[in-house]
Design an enzyme around this catalytic site. Structure first.
Site, PDB file in Angstrom:
ATOM      1  N   TYR A 177       0.839  -1.197   0.000  1.00  0.00           N
ATOM      2  CA  TYR A 177       0.000   0.000   0.000  1.00  0.00           C
ATOM      3  C   TYR A 177       0.874   1.247   0.000  1.00  0.00           C
ATOM      4  O   TYR A 177       1.978   1.255   0.548  1.00  0.00           O
ATOM      5  CB  TYR A 177      -0.943   0.027   1.210  1.00  0.00           C
ATOM      6  CG  TYR A 177      -0.254   0.012   2.557  1.00  0.00           C
ATOM      7  CD1 TYR A 177       0.033   1.200   3.235  1.00  0.00           C
ATOM      8  CD2 TYR A 177       0.089  -1.198   3.163  1.00  0.00           C
ATOM      9  CE1 TYR A 177       0.647   1.180   4.486  1.00  0.00           C
ATOM     10  CE2 TYR A 177       0.700  -1.220   4.414  1.00  0.00           C
ATOM     11  CZ  TYR A 177       0.976  -0.035   5.061  1.00  0.00           C
ATOM     12  OH  TYR A 177       1.588  -0.067   6.290  1.00  0.00           O
ATOM     13  N   MET A 179       1.289   5.445   1.009  1.00  0.00           N
ATOM     14  CA  MET A 179       0.807   6.302   2.085  1.00  0.00           C
ATOM     15  C   MET A 179       1.480   7.669   2.039  1.00  0.00           C
ATOM     16  O   MET A 179       2.522   7.854   1.411  1.00  0.00           O
ATOM     17  CB  MET A 179       1.059   5.646   3.436  1.00  0.00           C
ATOM     18  CG  MET A 179       2.517   5.406   3.764  1.00  0.00           C
ATOM     19  SD  MET A 179       2.763   4.869   5.474  1.00  0.00           S
ATOM     20  CE  MET A 179       2.223   6.335   6.349  1.00  0.00           C
ATOM     21  N   ASP A 180       0.846   8.624   2.707  1.00  0.00           N
ATOM     22  CA  ASP A 180       1.352   9.988   2.864  1.00  0.00           C
ATOM     23  C   ASP A 180       1.378  10.361   4.337  1.00  0.00           C
ATOM     24  O   ASP A 180       0.703   9.744   5.166  1.00  0.00           O
ATOM     25  CB  ASP A 180       0.427  11.006   2.168  1.00  0.00           C
ATOM     26  CG  ASP A 180       0.577  11.025   0.658  1.00  0.00           C
ATOM     27  OD1 ASP A 180       1.572  10.480   0.145  1.00  0.00           O
ATOM     28  OD2 ASP A 180      -0.319  11.573  -0.002  1.00  0.00           O
ATOM     29  N   HIS A 204       6.393   4.530  16.788  1.00  0.00           N
ATOM     30  CA  HIS A 204       5.828   3.826  15.641  1.00  0.00           C
ATOM     31  C   HIS A 204       6.659   2.586  15.311  1.00  0.00           C
ATOM     32  O   HIS A 204       6.128   1.498  15.067  1.00  0.00           O
ATOM     33  CB  HIS A 204       5.787   4.779  14.445  1.00  0.00           C
ATOM     34  CG  HIS A 204       5.094   4.241  13.243  1.00  0.00           C
ATOM     35  ND1 HIS A 204       3.732   4.035  13.173  1.00  0.00           N
ATOM     36  CD2 HIS A 204       5.585   3.868  12.033  1.00  0.00           C
ATOM     37  CE1 HIS A 204       3.409   3.563  11.986  1.00  0.00           C
ATOM     38  NE2 HIS A 204       4.520   3.448  11.277  1.00  0.00           N
TER      39      HIS A 204
END
Length: 284
Positions: A177, A179-180, A204
């Site tokens: 995927y 992502m930004d 994270h």
């Protein structure tokens, strides 16, 4: 005091190390046209593609892996995903052209693609390196500053070579995927101080490390190369672990506040040895 040294304002952009160039190609397969071909012609075309894929899977005998892998997509977004890891964009383009000139290509309808480079962000050491260079009297953005960064990261680059130029994991399942990081008027990742971003990225990363035994993650940067900022490849033997990992990450601040996600593509590995079976619909 007049004798105090005033250090320049330090950059807020973390240092990154770049490695393999990566291309994801997503296709829909034209089954109707394919089934109109005589069986012998289908077999010959599938055999040719299997030979190409076998060479790509094997990669380079020396140097960086330079591999490709085929995956069968699950769901309505397409039928096949090809991922290519190469040393340069030119090498990726050569792989594209070889595929385009193969017998299977007329039956492949491109639904999406994604271009990026393997990226490792040095959030933990960027501030230290910037401070050391500034204390040495170097100005940010100058050739001397850039040379200093290259010198100070050279050992790190060498020690992380296997992560910067990875082999494609042999795992059965792939989740990809893009992502930004959000940069709107109310929430803007890029407006946060470097130290705050570093702390959030550390939190994270701790989640990802808890899944290290069951998931292999490869992050690629695509700012200036494609429509999103990063691509994420997750490889695992159990696809349910993708759900667990991504769900848990949604609760940390980096994802809960600052992340935007594109489409998710889930696929199952098709080794070159089994590619002909896939094209005949007999793959177990």
């Amino acid at each position: 005091m007049n004798g105090d040294i005033v250090l320049p304002e330090l950059p807020q952009v973390p240092i990154t190390l770049e490695g393999s160039s990566v291309l994801h190609q997503m296709f829909r397969f034209d089954w109707a046209a394919w089934k109109k071909l005589p069986a012998a012609e289908r077999a010959a075309i599938a055999s040719e593609f299997s030979e190409i894929l076998g060479r790509w899977e094997a990669g380079s005998a020396e140097g960086h892996p330079n591999q490709s892998a085929l995956f069968s997509q699950i769901g309505h977004k397409g039928d096949l995903t090809l991922i290519h890891f190469r040393e340069s964009l030119e090498e990726l383009n050569r792989a594209e052209l070889e595929l385009a000139q193969s017998g299977i290509y007329p039956y492949l309808q491109v639904t999406s693609s994604y271009l990026s480079v393997v990226e490792l962000g040095l959030y933990e050491s960027s501030e230290k390196i910037y401070s050391e260079l500034a204390a040495a009297g170097l100005e940010p953005g100058t050739p001397e500053w850039n040379a200093g960064i290259k010198e100070k990261t050279a050992r790190t680059f060498a020690s992380l070579a296997s992560r910067l130029y990875p082999s494609i994991p042999p795992a059965k399942y792939l989740c990809f995927y893009p992502m930004d990081r959000k940069r709107g008027e109310q929430v803007n990742w890029y407006a946060e101080p470097m130290g705050d971003r570093r702390a959030m990225m550390h939190e994270h990363g701790l989640i990802g490390r808890r899944y290290a035994d069951s998931v292999r993650q490869i992050i690629t940067g695509s700012i200036g190369l494609d429509d999103w900022e990063w691509g994420v490849d997750l490889f695992a033997e159990d696809p349910v672990v993708f759900k667990k990992l991504i769900y848990e990450m949604r609760f940390d601040k980096v994802s809960a506040v600052y992340a935007s996600f594109g489409q998710f593509f889930l696929s199952v590995r098709v080794p070159a040895a089994n590619a002909s079976q896939w094209f005949e619909g007999t793959l177990a």
